[in-house]
Design a protein around this motif. Structure first.
Motif, PDB file in Angstrom:
ATOM      1  N   GLY A  30      29.603  43.464  48.027  1.00 23.35           N
ATOM      2  CA  GLY A  30      28.270  43.542  47.464  1.00 23.35           C
ATOM      3  C   GLY A  30      28.165  43.993  46.023  1.00 23.35           C
ATOM      4  O   GLY A  30      27.061  43.986  45.495  1.00 23.35           O
ATOM      5  N   LEU A  31      29.244  44.416  45.369  1.00 24.52           N
ATOM      6  CA  LEU A  31      29.102  44.767  43.959  1.00 24.52           C
ATOM      7  C   LEU A  31      28.812  43.495  43.183  1.00 24.52           C
ATOM      8  O   LEU A  31      29.431  42.459  43.415  1.00 24.52           O
ATOM      9  CB  LEU A  31      30.365  45.425  43.409  1.00 24.52           C
ATOM     10  CG  LEU A  31      30.591  46.891  43.756  1.00 24.52           C
ATOM     11  CD1 LEU A  31      31.850  47.400  43.075  1.00 24.52           C
ATOM     12  CD2 LEU A  31      29.403  47.750  43.381  1.00 24.52           C
ATOM     13  N   PRO A  32      27.883  43.556  42.258  1.00 30.75           N
ATOM     14  CA  PRO A  32      27.536  42.361  41.496  1.00 30.75           C
ATOM     15  C   PRO A  32      28.731  41.816  40.721  1.00 30.75           C
ATOM     16  O   PRO A  32      29.571  42.573  40.228  1.00 30.75           O
ATOM     17  CB  PRO A  32      26.458  42.855  40.534  1.00 30.75           C
ATOM     18  CG  PRO A  32      25.958  44.134  41.114  1.00 30.75           C
ATOM     19  CD  PRO A  32      27.084  44.719  41.898  1.00 30.75           C
ATOM     20  N   ALA A  33      28.782  40.504  40.598  1.00 28.47           N
ATOM     21  CA  ALA A  33      29.879  39.851  39.877  1.00 28.47           C
ATOM     22  C   ALA A  33      29.972  40.356  38.444  1.00 28.47           C
ATOM     23  O   ALA A  33      31.070  40.538  37.915  1.00 28.47           O
ATOM     24  CB  ALA A  33      29.690  38.343  39.902  1.00 28.47           C
ATOM     25  N   ALA A  34      28.842  40.614  37.802  1.00 27.10           N
ATOM     26  CA  ALA A  34      28.857  41.098  36.413  1.00 27.10           C
ATOM     27  C   ALA A  34      29.551  42.443  36.306  1.00 27.10           C
ATOM     28  O   ALA A  34      30.275  42.704  35.337  1.00 27.10           O
ATOM     29  CB  ALA A  34      27.435  41.189  35.869  1.00 27.10           C
ATOM     30  N   ARG A  36      31.873  43.639  38.495  1.00 32.17           N
ATOM     31  CA  ARG A  36      33.294  43.418  38.762  1.00 32.17           C
ATOM     32  C   ARG A  36      34.008  42.849  37.538  1.00 32.17           C
ATOM     33  O   ARG A  36      35.095  43.290  37.179  1.00 32.17           O
ATOM     34  CB  ARG A  36      33.477  42.495  39.972  1.00 32.17           C
ATOM     35  CG  ARG A  36      33.045  43.137  41.283  1.00 32.17           C
ATOM     36  CD  ARG A  36      33.494  42.346  42.504  1.00 32.17           C
ATOM     37  NE  ARG A  36      33.293  40.917  42.410  1.00 32.17           N
ATOM     38  CZ  ARG A  36      32.221  40.263  42.861  1.00 32.17           C
ATOM     39  NH1 ARG A  36      31.239  40.923  43.426  1.00 32.17           N
ATOM     40  NH2 ARG A  36      32.142  38.953  42.749  1.00 32.17           N
ATOM     41  N   LEU A  37      33.379  41.883  36.867  1.00 30.53           N
ATOM     42  CA  LEU A  37      33.974  41.293  35.670  1.00 30.53           C
ATOM     43  C   LEU A  37      34.069  42.320  34.544  1.00 30.53           C
ATOM     44  O   LEU A  37      35.083  42.394  33.849  1.00 30.53           O
ATOM     45  CB  LEU A  37      33.167  40.079  35.211  1.00 30.53           C
ATOM     46  CG  LEU A  37      33.673  39.398  33.940  1.00 30.53           C
ATOM     47  CD1 LEU A  37      35.101  38.887  34.123  1.00 30.53           C
ATOM     48  CD2 LEU A  37      32.737  38.260  33.547  1.00 30.53           C
ATOM     49  N   ALA A  38      33.033  43.128  34.371  1.00 35.40           N
ATOM     50  CA  ALA A  38      33.051  44.147  33.317  1.00 35.40           C
ATOM     51  C   ALA A  38      34.183  45.143  33.550  1.00 35.40           C
ATOM     52  O   ALA A  38      34.893  45.515  32.608  1.00 35.40           O
ATOM     53  CB  ALA A  38      31.709  44.872  33.249  1.00 35.40           C
ATOM     54  N   VAL A  39      34.377  45.577  34.779  1.00 36.75           N
ATOM     55  CA  VAL A  39      35.470  46.506  35.085  1.00 36.75           C
ATOM     56  C   VAL A  39      36.800  45.864  34.705  1.00 36.75           C
ATOM     57  O   VAL A  39      37.640  46.487  34.038  1.00 36.75           O
ATOM     58  CB  VAL A  39      35.461  46.924  36.574  1.00 36.75           C
ATOM     59  CG1 VAL A  39      36.733  47.669  36.941  1.00 36.75           C
ATOM     60  CG2 VAL A  39      34.236  47.782  36.872  1.00 36.75           C
ATOM     61  N   HIS A  40      36.995  44.635  35.093  1.00 36.49           N
ATOM     62  CA  HIS A  40      38.230  43.924  34.779  1.00 36.49           C
ATOM     63  C   HIS A  40      38.465  43.879  33.271  1.00 36.49           C
ATOM     64  O   HIS A  40      39.546  44.214  32.781  1.00 36.49           O
ATOM     65  CB  HIS A  40      38.174  42.504  35.354  1.00 36.49           C
ATOM     66  CG  HIS A  40      39.357  41.666  35.009  1.00 36.49           C
ATOM     67  ND1 HIS A  40      40.472  41.612  35.806  1.00 36.49           N
ATOM     68  CD2 HIS A  40      39.599  40.860  33.947  1.00 36.49           C
ATOM     69  CE1 HIS A  40      41.360  40.807  35.250  1.00 36.49           C
ATOM     70  NE2 HIS A  40      40.855  40.335  34.125  1.00 36.49           N
ATOM     71  N   ARG A  41      37.455  43.471  32.519  1.00 38.82           N
ATOM     72  CA  ARG A  41      37.601  43.322  31.067  1.00 38.82           C
ATOM     73  C   ARG A  41      37.797  44.667  30.366  1.00 38.82           C
ATOM     74  O   ARG A  41      38.550  44.757  29.395  1.00 38.82           O
ATOM     75  CB  ARG A  41      36.383  42.609  30.480  1.00 38.82           C
ATOM     76  CG  ARG A  41      36.231  41.190  30.964  1.00 38.82           C
ATOM     77  CD  ARG A  41      37.339  40.321  30.419  1.00 38.82           C
ATOM     78  NE  ARG A  41      37.048  38.924  30.740  1.00 38.82           N
ATOM     79  CZ  ARG A  41      37.963  38.046  31.069  1.00 38.82           C
ATOM     80  NH1 ARG A  41      39.225  38.392  31.118  1.00 38.82           N
ATOM     81  NH2 ARG A  41      37.632  36.825  31.356  1.00 38.82           N
ATOM     82  N   ILE A  42      37.130  45.698  30.833  1.00 38.43           N
ATOM     83  CA  ILE A  42      37.276  47.025  30.221  1.00 38.43           C
ATOM     84  C   ILE A  42      38.687  47.558  30.448  1.00 38.43           C
ATOM     85  O   ILE A  42      39.328  48.067  29.532  1.00 38.43           O
ATOM     86  CB  ILE A  42      36.198  47.993  30.751  1.00 38.43           C
ATOM     87  CG1 ILE A  42      34.816  47.556  30.260  1.00 38.43           C
ATOM     88  CG2 ILE A  42      36.502  49.435  30.325  1.00 38.43           C
ATOM     89  CD1 ILE A  42      33.662  48.231  30.974  1.00 38.43           C
ATOM     90  N   VAL A  43      39.179  47.436  31.670  1.00 44.14           N
ATOM     91  CA  VAL A  43      40.546  47.882  31.962  1.00 44.14           C
ATOM     92  C   VAL A  43      41.537  47.056  31.147  1.00 44.14           C
ATOM     93  O   VAL A  43      42.472  47.602  30.559  1.00 44.14           O
ATOM     94  CB  VAL A  43      40.843  47.796  33.473  1.00 44.14           C
ATOM     95  CG1 VAL A  43      42.334  47.976  33.761  1.00 44.14           C
ATOM     96  CG2 VAL A  43      40.021  48.839  34.228  1.00 44.14           C
TER      97      VAL A  43
END
Length: 144
Positions: A30-34, A36-43
């Motif tokens: 249920g976490l929004p795709a935006a 999840r993508l932001a976490v990926h890009r920040i890391v």
């Protein structure tokens, strides 16, 4: 966020030691795709910056989903090299992009030297209330 283990493995293969281990238990439904993508890009940007600006220095990384507080927290800390970055090292717009991504999600970002002299990136991303449940899920091991 499911790709965090791959990001860490790629970074380690390139010579950056990442302290912390991905917790495979549980799901993040249920976490929004935006988010999840932001976490990926920040890391991804934090690991790239550490490799580029502090080669050989380990990175301490935590990504925590605080569902009871409706937010995701990211913290990356790495030592600084004994000498300043060489003048020939290109400077990009990575942290600017991180800031824009965080702002677009109405989150908070701080970067700079911590009390211990290490470079620290901290981001908090809100999770809409209808995506929030009780509990804390730690994705990457505790900072040492």
């Amino acid at each position: 966020m499911d790709d965090l283990p791959s990001l860490i493995a790629e970074s380690e293969a390139a010579g950056t030691r990442v302290r912390g281990a991905v917790d495979e238990a549980g799901e993040l439904p249920g976490l929004p795709a935006a988010v999840r993508l932001a976490v990926h890009r920040i890391v991804q940007e934090a690991l790239t910056n550490a490799r580029k600006h502090a080669p050989g220095e380990p990175v301490d990384l935590t990504v925590t989903v605080r569902r009871s507080q409706s937010r995701v927290e990211i913290r990356a800390a790495n030592g600084c090299p004994p000498r300043a970055t060489s003048p020939g090292t290109p400077r990009g717009y990575g942290l600017v992009g991180v800031g824009e991504r965080v702002a677009a999600l109405h989150g908070e970002l701080t970067t700079g030297r911590g009390d211990d002299g290490r470079f620290v990136l901290r981001a908090q991303l809100p999770v809409p209330p209808h995506h929030s449940t009780e509990g804390v899920r730690r994705m990457v091991g505790a900072v040492r």
